[in-house]
Motif scaffolding. Sequence first.
Motif: not given
Length: 546
Positions: A230-236, A238-248, A422-429
């Motif tokens: 679930a955390v990995l999905g949430g990160l995905a 979040l990252l997708l939202g950031g990419v879309l924002l940057l794209w916009y 969870f911590g690894l996902v935060v570090a990668v983000a």
Amino acid sequence: MLKNWGAAVICAAALCTVTGTATAQPGSQVGLPGTVGADVRLKLERDGKLSVTEVVTVPEGRTAKRVVPLRIAVSDTRDRVFEVEGAAVNGKGAATTTADDLTIALEAGTSTVTYSVVGAVAQIGDSLELRWQPASGWDTALDSVKVSVITPDAPKSVNCLAGTPGTAKPCTTAELGDGRGVRATEIGLPAGERIDVAVGLQDGAAPPNARIEETSGLAAAFALTPLSAAVLGGLALLLLGGVLLLWYLRGRDSRALAGEVGPVNVLVSDPSGHMAFASPDGVLPGQVGTVVDEHVDVVDVTATIVDLAVRNYLWIEEVDGIDWRFVRRNPADTSLSGYERAVYAAILPDGVDVVLLSELRSRRIDLAKVRDELYADVVAKNWFVRRPDAERSLWWWVGIALTVLGVGVTVLLVLITGPALFGLVVAVAGIALALGARSMPARTKRGSVLLEHVRGLRGYLVSATPNDIPEADREMVFSRSLPYAVVLGETERWLGAFAGTRSGLYWFGEAEQAGDLRRFAQRFPAFLGAVDGVLAQAGHLRSLRG
């Protein structure tokens, strides 16, 4: 928790005799009147799912609750994990599931509970085995439990254990039935005890689907669990939202850079009828470079120095073929922008009217104010919402802080055998955010329009020829365009186009002979390289050219 899951015990004749009891039907009494009894039917499907039907009789005035563990220990560091799907009750009661438990709560009467189990088939060495606990976790004693098992092919063996978790006491009876069936019975199962049935299967009867999870050590900490998934999905997301924002935010720039853009009309007629050069949106040479690459570079300052000379604030002359002299012509006035005044003050501070480039090299001039003023200038012109350097720095430090936090959380969770993913996902983000910081500054709509015009300006510098400009205006147009050619990397082409013309320059010359354009075309690149070298020594700016 159940132990000894690795054992495969084949029923001995003395332990697996059949008492001849009949299978209960839904709605009929299971066990003696006034007691709780259960008739459990297991059917293994070809796809590996185990269909379960429990017919439970609860006497009047009583309730019964069962909590089925879905994580069963197979060793000190490993659990076998089951999944339950479609739990439902036909009768008075309810069934709920979590990742760790199946809970069945029943009221008085006969109820039928149905559900499917994933993970009941395991490959143990060369043998295939079906394993499930048809009775466990009841909060009340059961007078009798009858179990029947149907498998796709004839079963090879059956092992039925009853009692407290971890014990190896055999069930009252257990036997291989005719054809594809297994039958077992336990008389008198106390509250909290379990019945554990293991059936040996024919090879290929069903695909193994057992899932084993580590409960300690690195493997457990980094196991992909529902929580970490679930955390990995949430990160995905979040990252997708950031990419879309940057794209916009960057979309305007992408459109500005896409397609063909012809030369913009930078040659205009002044009130006197002469042809003059006018930059798009009034952009100055130093501002051009900052708008294009979002950085203040050495070349931006070099082009500004040339522009100050072209606009009669400086005179530049070559000295002995090895040095250049800057001479003050007019003081810095209010017509200059903040960053232009900072450049002027860095070259010719108050009280200094003449300076050699070699003297500037030994002085090690400070260009920090030039950088700050130029960034502030592009914001004041509404080409950026915030200073590009501040925006990059903010997201860089946020990314670094997030990375450090993620590493710290990962180490802590490993130590306590928690979900370290969870911590690894935060570090990668955090790392992704730090690396993406350079892309964070986004131009405004006006800045993106200017970017398109700058492409057109480059097209003008590439395609314009002396024949496009009246001879009387050629020196002025050539000179006013030159700083833009410097900052956009078109100096060589611009000089080459006009080197064949016979014209002097009003702002650049040698001590002995001022204004020979042919000589200028040969010497000007050396001048630019020397100025770049001095400015690069000052620091604070990137030393990229073009």
